[in-house]
Design a protein around this motif. Structure first.
Motif, PDB file in Angstrom:
ATOM      1  N   PHE A 140       0.831  -1.212   0.000  1.00 19.60           N
ATOM      2  CA  PHE A 140       0.000   0.000   0.000  1.00 19.60           C
ATOM      3  C   PHE A 140       0.858   1.252   0.000  1.00 19.60           C
ATOM      4  O   PHE A 140       0.466   2.292  -0.531  1.00 19.60           O
ATOM      5  CB  PHE A 140      -0.929   0.016   1.220  1.00 19.60           C
ATOM      6  N   SER A 141       2.043   1.165   0.604  1.00 20.48           N
ATOM      7  CA  SER A 141       2.933   2.331   0.633  1.00 20.48           C
ATOM      8  C   SER A 141       3.363   2.713  -0.778  1.00 20.48           C
ATOM      9  O   SER A 141       3.628   3.881  -1.065  1.00 20.48           O
ATOM     10  CB  SER A 141       4.165   2.045   1.499  1.00 20.48           C
ATOM     11  N   ILE A 142       3.415   1.714  -1.676  1.00 16.56           N
ATOM     12  CA  ILE A 142       3.744   1.996  -3.082  1.00 16.56           C
ATOM     13  C   ILE A 142       2.533   2.623  -3.770  1.00 16.56           C
ATOM     14  O   ILE A 142       2.648   3.643  -4.461  1.00 16.56           O
ATOM     15  CB  ILE A 142       4.163   0.694  -3.809  1.00 16.56           C
ATOM     16  N   TYR A 143       1.356   2.016  -3.560  1.00 20.02           N
ATOM     17  CA  TYR A 143       0.142   2.539  -4.193  1.00 20.02           C
ATOM     18  C   TYR A 143      -0.204   3.941  -3.682  1.00 20.02           C
ATOM     19  O   TYR A 143      -0.791   4.743  -4.415  1.00 20.02           O
ATOM     20  CB  TYR A 143      -1.032   1.589  -3.949  1.00 20.02           C
ATOM     21  N   SER A 144       0.154   4.223  -2.434  1.00 21.49           N
ATOM     22  CA  SER A 144      -0.170   5.541  -1.872  1.00 21.49           C
ATOM     23  C   SER A 144       0.593   6.657  -2.570  1.00 21.49           C
ATOM     24  O   SER A 144       0.192   7.826  -2.522  1.00 21.49           O
ATOM     25  CB  SER A 144       0.134   5.574  -0.371  1.00 21.49           C
ATOM     26  N   GLN A 145       1.679   6.306  -3.260  1.00 23.10           N
ATOM     27  CA  GLN A 145       2.464   7.325  -3.952  1.00 23.10           C
ATOM     28  C   GLN A 145       1.740   7.880  -5.174  1.00 23.10           C
ATOM     29  O   GLN A 145       2.203   8.849  -5.785  1.00 23.10           O
ATOM     30  CB  GLN A 145       3.829   6.755  -4.335  1.00 23.10           C
ATOM     31  N   LYS A 146       0.597   7.266  -5.507  1.00 21.18           N
ATOM     32  CA  LYS A 146      -0.270   7.834  -6.546  1.00 21.18           C
ATOM     33  C   LYS A 146      -0.652   9.273  -6.174  1.00 21.18           C
ATOM     34  O   LYS A 146      -0.823  10.133  -7.038  1.00 21.18           O
ATOM     35  CB  LYS A 146      -1.526   6.977  -6.678  1.00 21.18           C
ATOM     36  N   ASN A 147      -0.778   9.520  -4.855  1.00 22.22           N
ATOM     37  CA  ASN A 147      -1.139  10.854  -4.379  1.00 22.22           C
ATOM     38  C   ASN A 147       0.006  11.860  -4.517  1.00 22.22           C
ATOM     39  O   ASN A 147      -0.215  13.057  -4.367  1.00 22.22           O
ATOM     40  CB  ASN A 147      -1.568  10.783  -2.910  1.00 22.22           C
ATOM     41  N   PHE A 148       1.216  11.374  -4.751  1.00 22.20           N
ATOM     42  CA  PHE A 148       2.383  12.254  -4.786  1.00 22.20           C
ATOM     43  C   PHE A 148       2.994  12.380  -6.191  1.00 22.20           C
ATOM     44  O   PHE A 148       4.108  12.880  -6.336  1.00 22.20           O
ATOM     45  CB  PHE A 148       3.449  11.737  -3.812  1.00 22.20           C
ATOM     46  N   ILE A 149       2.258  11.905  -7.197  1.00 22.96           N
ATOM     47  CA  ILE A 149       2.752  11.994  -8.578  1.00 22.96           C
ATOM     48  C   ILE A 149       3.008  13.449  -8.982  1.00 22.96           C
ATOM     49  O   ILE A 149       3.901  13.739  -9.788  1.00 22.96           O
ATOM     50  CB  ILE A 149       1.754  11.331  -9.554  1.00 22.96           C
ATOM     51  N   VAL A 150       2.232  14.382  -8.394  1.00 27.39           N
ATOM     52  CA  VAL A 150       2.423  15.808  -8.736  1.00 27.39           C
ATOM     53  C   VAL A 150       3.844  16.271  -8.395  1.00 27.39           C
ATOM     54  O   VAL A 150       4.399  17.129  -9.083  1.00 27.39           O
ATOM     55  CB  VAL A 150       1.382  16.694  -8.011  1.00 27.39           C
ATOM     56  N   TYR A 151       4.431  15.687  -7.352  1.00 28.09           N
ATOM     57  CA  TYR A 151       5.812  16.054  -6.993  1.00 28.09           C
ATOM     58  C   TYR A 151       6.801  15.452  -7.993  1.00 28.09           C
ATOM     59  O   TYR A 151       7.760  16.105  -8.400  1.00 28.09           O
ATOM     60  CB  TYR A 151       6.137  15.555  -5.584  1.00 28.09           C
ATOM     61  N   LEU A 152       6.562  14.188  -8.373  1.00 30.85           N
ATOM     62  CA  LEU A 152       7.448  13.536  -9.338  1.00 30.85           C
ATOM     63  C   LEU A 152       7.405  14.250 -10.685  1.00 30.85           C
ATOM     64  O   LEU A 152       8.455  14.505 -11.295  1.00 30.85           O
ATOM     65  CB  LEU A 152       7.038  12.065  -9.513  1.00 30.85           C
ATOM     66  N   ILE A 153       6.202  14.589 -11.150  1.00 29.25           N
ATOM     67  CA  ILE A 153       6.078  15.283 -12.443  1.00 29.25           C
ATOM     68  C   ILE A 153       6.715  16.674 -12.368  1.00 29.25           C
ATOM     69  O   ILE A 153       7.338  17.142 -13.331  1.00 29.25           O
ATOM     70  CB  ILE A 153       4.600  15.375 -12.872  1.00 29.25           C
ATOM     71  N   SER A 154       6.592  17.341 -11.220  1.00 32.80           N
ATOM     72  CA  SER A 154       7.263  18.638 -11.044  1.00 32.80           C
ATOM     73  C   SER A 154       8.778  18.478 -11.181  1.00 32.80           C
ATOM     74  O   SER A 154       9.460  19.319 -11.778  1.00 32.80           O
ATOM     75  CB  SER A 154       6.921  19.223  -9.671  1.00 32.80           C
ATOM     76  N   TYR A 155       9.298  17.390 -10.630  1.00 34.26           N
ATOM     77  CA  TYR A 155      10.728  17.088 -10.724  1.00 34.26           C
ATOM     78  C   TYR A 155      11.125  16.843 -12.186  1.00 34.26           C
ATOM     79  O   TYR A 155      12.108  17.409 -12.694  1.00 34.26           O
ATOM     80  CB  TYR A 155      11.020  15.860  -9.856  1.00 34.26           C
ATOM     81  N   ARG A 156      10.340  16.015 -12.884  1.00 32.21           N
ATOM     82  CA  ARG A 156      10.646  15.710 -14.288  1.00 32.21           C
ATOM     83  C   ARG A 156      10.445  16.953 -15.170  1.00 32.21           C
ATOM     84  O   ARG A 156      11.143  17.140 -16.172  1.00 32.21           O
ATOM     85  CB  ARG A 156       9.752  14.566 -14.789  1.00 32.21           C
ATOM     86  N   HIS A 157       9.493  17.817 -14.826  1.00 35.45           N
ATOM     87  CA  HIS A 157       9.235  19.047 -15.580  1.00 35.45           C
ATOM     88  C   HIS A 157      10.444  19.980 -15.543  1.00 35.45           C
ATOM     89  O   HIS A 157      10.675  20.753 -16.470  1.00 35.45           O
ATOM     90  CB  HIS A 157       8.002  19.745 -14.991  1.00 35.45           C
ATOM     91  N   HIS A 158      11.212  19.866 -14.479  1.00 38.68           N
ATOM     92  CA  HIS A 158      12.429  20.676 -14.339  1.00 38.68           C
ATOM     93  C   HIS A 158      13.426  20.357 -15.459  1.00 38.68           C
ATOM     94  O   HIS A 158      14.189  21.227 -15.899  1.00 38.68           O
ATOM     95  CB  HIS A 158      13.060  20.400 -12.972  1.00 38.68           C
ATOM     96  N   PHE A 159      13.413  19.100 -15.948  1.00 35.44           N
ATOM     97  CA  PHE A 159      14.325  18.665 -17.012  1.00 35.44           C
ATOM     98  C   PHE A 159      13.656  18.666 -18.391  1.00 35.44           C
ATOM     99  O   PHE A 159      14.332  18.654 -19.409  1.00 35.44           O
ATOM    100  CB  PHE A 159      14.847  17.253 -16.715  1.00 35.44           C
TER     101      PHE A 159
END
Length: 451
Positions: A52-71
């Motif tokens: 569930f700790s992996i699935y819960s990261q669905k809520n934090f995709i906005v942070y990952l995409i912000s990171y990738r958007h930087h590049f």
């Protein structure tokens, strides 16, 4: 005469003593069986908590995409919609392989292989700066989860087959509550300790926040290793003969008993699986999953980017994430209590009607804080409530032996439908890039019609 009576008394006493010893031994073994069952339930909760700790990261995709958007400035939040549908699709396609691997090397070694692959995937994710690599790694995560996800669930339910929906719901309940606290820890302590929101002119998070995503990855690896070690320590494999011997077998109707008795007469597990696949009930279940779950996941994949787009502050989104997990827990409690008592068809009709109404109504909640969070809570309730019912139902209909393979095959419907929905959402968001409001309204109207 007296001598004969004494001999008879001695024989009766010895017979009584032997019976008493057998009863004491039976009670002792039964208590040991129950204890092993409780340990297996705890192992299942811990194992689910890790996944569930992996699935819960669905809520934090906005942070990952912000990171990738930087590049890569061309990336948008809609690119993140694909991450977890890919994970779910690969998971469900690969679940039958988990059953095969478990038969070959045993449950413990399969769990170790699953965790090792997850840790390897997250280690690569730490160094990744490319969204395509992220997609591949999500597929790898899905494969790793598929190998181990059903092992502890199936084993815990096998100990108490007469209460399998309750056990399934109980493990989900506790794991979901723990995950609610973990979500709060992830976001408030690791990802965004100052609860900063994106600026109005730029919907992406700043560099000082999104770089914390790598800290989250390190913590996730350590967390998965810890939970796996605890699971291996507590896991005790069930013996189906003992389940029947100690009175925990499932009470079946005459029709269900006939179906299962026919399946037991099959030559092998392979033949049983073939019989199950060429069955009308399997086709009906497949069609049910391909239309029901994707509608739910469309909302679960898009609600947080929608919240940012409509300028919800981070405190509000964090609160929604916590309430989301609590709502999931309440669904687990409710379905655990009534799941074994109400006919599956009635539960499905109720949830399906409720989901259709929510899909049509969801776009009209975007500008209202209370209605928006209420819709998210309702969706999480439906998703987890139906999950608690559908998989024990599959276990009941097909039997414990081929449950892993059948649940994986049926789950591909869920994965395929979700990918199609997300592709549709991605196309609409890019087509209506000037006004995403139109895209969201059309998206949920069509998903409601599909359901």
């Amino acid at each position: 005469m007296l001598k004969i009576n004494n001999e008879q008394l001695n024989e009766n006493y010895e017979e009584f003593e032997q019976t008493d010893k057998k009863e004491i031994e039976y009670n002792h073994r039964r208590k040991k069986y129950i204890l092993n069952g409780i340990l297996s339930i705890i192992a299942c909760i811990i194992h689910d908590f890790g996944y569930f700790s992996i699935y819960s990261q669905k809520n934090f995709i906005v942070y990952l995409i912000s990171y990738r958007h930087h590049f890569n400035n061309n990336l948008t939040f809609s690119h993140g919609y694909f991450l977890f549908p890919i994970l779910n699709l690969i998971t469900n396609i690969s679940i039958p392989l988990g059953g095969v691997l478990e038969d070959k090397i045993g449950p413990r070694k399969t769990i170790i292989v699953s965790t090792s692959l997850l840790c390897l995937s997250f280690s690569i994710l730490y160094f990744s700066k490319n969204i395509i690599i992220d997609y591949i790694l999500m597929g790898m995560n899905g494969f790793a989860i598929a190998l181990g996800i059903n092992i502890t669930r199936k084993n815990a339910c096998a100990y108490f087959m007469n209460k399998k929906a309750f056990i399934y719901g109980l493990t989900h309940l506790i794991a979901a509550l723990l995950c609610a606290l973990l979500n709060l820890f992830f976001e408030k302590v690791i990802l965004n300790p100052l609860s900063e929101s994106p600026k109005i002119e730029n919907i992406y998070y700043g560099e000082n926040i999104f770089l914390n995503y790598n800290k989250l990855i390190i913590f996730e690896i350590a967390f998965l290793i810890s939970t796996t070690l605890l699971v291996l320590l507590l896991f005790v494999k069930n013996n189906p003969k003992e389940t029947k011997k100690y009175g925990f077998e499932e009470k079946l109707t005459e029709k269900e008993s006939k179906i299962l008795s026919n399946e037991k007469n099959a030559i092998s597990k392979k033949v049983k699986l073939k019989q199950a696949l060429y069955n009308k009930r399997t086709v009906r279940m497949y069609l049910l999953l391909i239309t029901f779950f994707p509608t739910i996941n469309l909302i679960l994949n898009t609600w947080r980017p929608i919240g940012i787009y409509y300028q919800r502050n981070t405190h509000y989104l964090q609160l929604t994430t916590v309430f989301y997990s609590i709502s999931s827990s309440l669904a687990s409690v409710m379905m655990a209590l009534i799941g074994d008592k109400i006919e599956f068809k009635k539960i499905f009709i109720f949830f399906s009607l409720l989901l259709t109404i929510i899909s049509f109504f969801f776009p009209f909640t975007f500008n209202n804080d209370f209605l928006f969070i209420s819709e998210i809570l309702a969706i999480s309730f439906i998703f987890n409530g139906f999950n608690i019912v559908v998989y024990p139902h599959v276990m009941k209909v097909y039997g414990i032996e081929i449950y892993t393979e059948i649940s994986g095959i049926l789950g591909t419907a869920f994965g395929i439908g979700e990918i199609v929905c997300v592709l549709f959402a991605f196309y609409l968001e890019n087509y209506f890039s000037g006004s995403k409001n139109y895209a969201y309204h059309l998206m949920y109207f069509i998903s409601g019609c599909l359901n």
